[in-house]
Scaffold this motif. Structure first.
Motif, PDB file in Angstrom:
ATOM      1  N   SER A  82      32.123  39.288  39.957  1.00  0.00           N
ATOM      2  CA  SER A  82      30.694  39.560  40.110  1.00  0.00           C
ATOM      3  C   SER A  82      30.207  40.358  38.910  1.00  0.00           C
ATOM      4  O   SER A  82      30.773  41.415  38.592  1.00  0.00           O
ATOM      5  CB  SER A  82      30.438  40.341  41.402  1.00  0.00           C
ATOM      6  OG  SER A  82      29.093  40.731  41.502  1.00  0.00           O
ATOM      7  N   LEU A  83      29.189  39.857  38.216  1.00  0.00           N
ATOM      8  CA  LEU A  83      28.604  40.518  37.043  1.00  0.00           C
ATOM      9  C   LEU A  83      27.151  40.856  37.372  1.00  0.00           C
ATOM     10  O   LEU A  83      26.237  40.081  37.100  1.00  0.00           O
ATOM     11  CB  LEU A  83      28.694  39.623  35.814  1.00  0.00           C
ATOM     12  CG  LEU A  83      30.102  39.260  35.344  1.00  0.00           C
ATOM     13  CD1 LEU A  83      30.064  38.165  34.293  1.00  0.00           C
ATOM     14  CD2 LEU A  83      30.802  40.492  34.782  1.00  0.00           C
ATOM     15  N   LYS A  84      26.937  42.020  37.975  1.00  0.00           N
ATOM     16  CA  LYS A  84      25.588  42.413  38.369  1.00  0.00           C
ATOM     17  C   LYS A  84      24.810  43.041  37.224  1.00  0.00           C
ATOM     18  O   LYS A  84      23.580  42.962  37.178  1.00  0.00           O
ATOM     19  CB  LYS A  84      25.657  43.395  39.540  1.00  0.00           C
ATOM     20  CG  LYS A  84      26.266  42.807  40.802  1.00  0.00           C
ATOM     21  CD  LYS A  84      26.315  43.839  41.907  1.00  0.00           C
ATOM     22  CE  LYS A  84      26.929  43.259  43.183  1.00  0.00           C
ATOM     23  NZ  LYS A  84      27.003  44.269  44.270  1.00  0.00           N
ATOM     24  N   GLY A  85      25.515  43.707  36.302  1.00  0.00           N
ATOM     25  CA  GLY A  85      24.853  44.369  35.190  1.00  0.00           C
ATOM     26  C   GLY A  85      24.671  43.447  34.003  1.00  0.00           C
ATOM     27  O   GLY A  85      25.032  42.267  34.012  1.00  0.00           O
ATOM     28  N   ASP A  86      24.090  44.002  32.937  1.00  0.00           N
ATOM     29  CA  ASP A  86      23.835  43.230  31.722  1.00  0.00           C
ATOM     30  C   ASP A  86      25.084  43.140  30.861  1.00  0.00           C
ATOM     31  O   ASP A  86      25.947  44.008  30.873  1.00  0.00           O
ATOM     32  CB  ASP A  86      22.718  43.884  30.904  1.00  0.00           C
ATOM     33  CG  ASP A  86      21.367  43.743  31.588  1.00  0.00           C
ATOM     34  OD1 ASP A  86      21.207  42.780  32.360  1.00  0.00           O
ATOM     35  OD2 ASP A  86      20.496  44.606  31.367  1.00  0.00           O
ATOM     36  N   ILE A  87      25.141  42.040  30.087  1.00  0.00           N
ATOM     37  CA  ILE A  87      26.152  41.871  29.047  1.00  0.00           C
ATOM     38  C   ILE A  87      25.422  41.933  27.719  1.00  0.00           C
ATOM     39  O   ILE A  87      24.506  41.143  27.458  1.00  0.00           O
ATOM     40  CB  ILE A  87      26.875  40.517  29.179  1.00  0.00           C
ATOM     41  CG1 ILE A  87      27.536  40.377  30.554  1.00  0.00           C
ATOM     42  CG2 ILE A  87      27.923  40.386  28.079  1.00  0.00           C
ATOM     43  CD1 ILE A  87      28.167  39.026  30.793  1.00  0.00           C
TER      44      ILE A  87
END
Length: 577
Positions: free
Chosen positions: A52-57
């Motif tokens: 799960s990638l909820k934040g920004d890249i």
């Protein structure tokens, strides 16, 4: 020639300009957040878990090719709850772009912040990372089948990392089988420059929470480590660990612990060696060495440990324990310890043991197996010990306190006898004491064999030299029934009664050689029940006996002499056969 140089310089200038332009414009035309689904899909293929990638890249290109990720998590295995297996608040890594053209990897400081790793074992012994290991094994087998279609590997000439920083992270371990739970909190870890074959400085600090009720200990460690990543060998020099263990009764509420030494670790061979080991804790200073084998599969550690100048009373005070009250306040002040050891997750062996306590010396061996329900074995020899010095001092009753220690307490008057300890005891061993003093009685060459298992404790036998004679005793306690059963057999022969009574009571009115034959049994949970249930035989013989203090024969002879008007000598021994 000049024209050629100008052309080359122009080409190089154009290449640099192109790289700079790429670095400037790429972030505007390429957004890594658009590829979150593809990244998650790749992680799913490699691990079998959901990412799960909820934040920004965020992405940077020149002069560093870098990426930062925020608020990411990896799902847990099935059956281990809904909380993620791992999660991070933020992570970042950067690689210098131009050295890549020389097949060199130069990584900047790798930062990991707010990481949480949850390690679990369920009630049937399964771990929550076993599934990933199985999944990666399958992926590796599939990749081997496709090797012929893969392009040649791109090999780098060297790799260098400026530093590694882990901040404010934690590791949680819970074991449903044993009920144990440990938390490693506020974990910080920092290194210097990482380059293969070169030593690197490392530092770490964290808190450990364990036990019921939970006790928090703070830990800080540092050292210089030299690693060979290909051979998986690691050496840590100038290693030092400092910790503070909390406890309500400890002086100042906490006690420092220090550990130092040189550590060698070989993961291929699964070996660990610690030389120059020094442990300072609770006023103790222990020195030794240790070696481990099969440290990943089934760790076993062995070595030696030694401590001199121990003050047991000071150690108990430092650990928050109350000092025992003893008849002689000078005991429990001097001790030393020297032993070899071998330890695993299921067993500890101490052999040989050399222990000195006050004026006594002991040697032999001791083992403890199955820590959940300890099985204790021992074979020990003691040169001499005065037990009276270690007994509690006699209680002094105050005026009006009653007729006994249990006055006003029905249970105390009844004299309840508890055998709860026997029910759980698993013990097998022998003890030899050269000289033994108990209740001022003197024993020599005392030998004891003791067994306890499944609620039954057996003493068979206890033998000793006793006042120029012999004592032979055996006993049995069976705690399995509604009321415990007791049995006692004792035989003594050739005991000199007078010196025995003098030592026991301070005086003796009887002299002679005594023999005793005792065989009794009883049952009960209190002193009164034990008396009522007493049954068996008792035989006693006194050979060459005499009563001291008066001479009955002399008095009769004196009376007869007086009747006849005769005189009688007064210097006969004042004893009566």
């Amino acid at each position: 020639m000049r024209i050629l140089v100008k052309v080359l310089l122009s080409v190089i200038g154009l290449m640099v300009a192109a790289v700079v332009a790429l670095a400037v414009f790429l972030p505007f035309y390429f957004d890594p957040n658009d590829y979150k689904d593809e990244i998650a899909k790749k992680v799913k293929e490699e691990t079998g878990r959901e990412l799960s990638l909820k934040g920004d890249i965020s992405l940077s290109v020149f002069p560093w090719l870098g990426m930062e990720v925020e608020d990411a998590s990896l799902s847990n295995a099935q059956g281990f709850g809904s909380q993620p297996f791992a999660e991070i608040k933020s992570a970042g890594v950067r690689v210098q772009l131009l050295p890549l053209l020389r097949k060199e990897i130069k990584v900047g400081t790798v930062v990991l912040e707010g990481a949480v790793l949850r390690l679990q074992k369920n009630a049937i012994g399964q771990n929550n990372w076993d599934d990933m290991a199985e999944h990666q094994k399958k992926v590796a087998e599939q990749d081997e089948d496709k090797d012929e279609d893969k392009p040649g590997d791109f090999k780098m000439e060297s790799i260098e990392v400026a530093a590694l920083e882990i901040e404010n992270s934690s590791v949680l371990w819970s074991d449903a089988q044993s009920g144990n739970r440990y938390e490693l909190q506020k974990f910080n870890f920092n290194t210097g420059r990482l380059r293969s074959g070169e030593p690197v400085l490392l530092k770490s600090d964290f808190s450990v929470v364990a036990g019921k009720p939970a006790v928090t200990s703070t830990v800080a460690l540092q050292g210089k480590i030299k690693a060979d990543l290909e051979k998986k060998t690691y050496r840590i020099e100038k290693f030092e660990l400092k910790a503070e263990v909390a406890g309500e009764k400890m002086p100042g509420g906490k006690q420092p612990i220090r550990l130092s030494g040189v550590v060698d670790l070989d993961l291929n061979k699964q070996t660990l060696a610690i030389d120059g080991l020094l442990i300072e804790a609770f006023t103790l200073k222990l020195a030794g060495s240790a070696a481990g084998r099969q440290i990943l599969d089934a760790p076993v550690f062995s070595g030696k440990i030694k401590a001199d100048g121990i003050n047991p009373r000071a150690v108990m005070k430092a650990m928050g324990k109350d000092e025992p009250k003893t008849t002689d306040s000078a005991v429990l002040t001097k001790a030393s310890f020297d032993a070899g050891f071998e330890a695993s997750s299921e067993r500890v062996n101490l052999q040989p043991i050399q222990l000195k306590l006050d004026d006594s010396s002991m040697d032999g061996k001791l083992s403890v197996a199955n820590f959940s329900k300890p099985a204790i074995g021992f074979d020990l020899k003691v040169d001499q010990i005065d037990v009276d010095r270690y007994l509690s001092p006699p209680e002094t009753s105050s005026p009006g306190a009653g007729t006994g220690a249990g006055a006003g307490d029905g249970k105390a008057e009844e004299g309840e006898v508890s055998v709860d300890t026997v029910k759980d005891l698993n013990l097998n061993g022998s003890l030899v004491v050269g000289k033994l003093k108990v209740k001022n009685l003197q024993f020599s060459n005392a030998r004891l064999s003791l067994r306890a298992q499944n609620g039954v404790m057996v003493i068979e036998p206890l033998t000793a030299n006793f006042y120029q004679g012999q004592i032979n005793l055996s006993g049995r306690v069976d705690a399995n029934g509604a009321k415990p059963l007791y049995g006692l057999k004792a035989q003594t022969s050739g005991i000199k009664v007078e010196p025995m009574l003098v030592d026991l009571t301070g005086k003796a009115k009887i002299n002679g050689t005594g023999n005793l034959d005792l065989n009794v049994t009883t049952t009960g949970a209190s002193a009164s029940e034990l008396k009522r249930g007493l049954n068996g035989t008792l035989g006693f013989k006194l050979l060459d006996g005499e009563i001291k203090g008066f001479n009955l024969g002399q008095k009769l002879r004196k009376a007869q002499a007086l009747r006849k008007g005769e005189s009688l000598a007064e210097n006969e021994p004042q004893t009566t056969d």
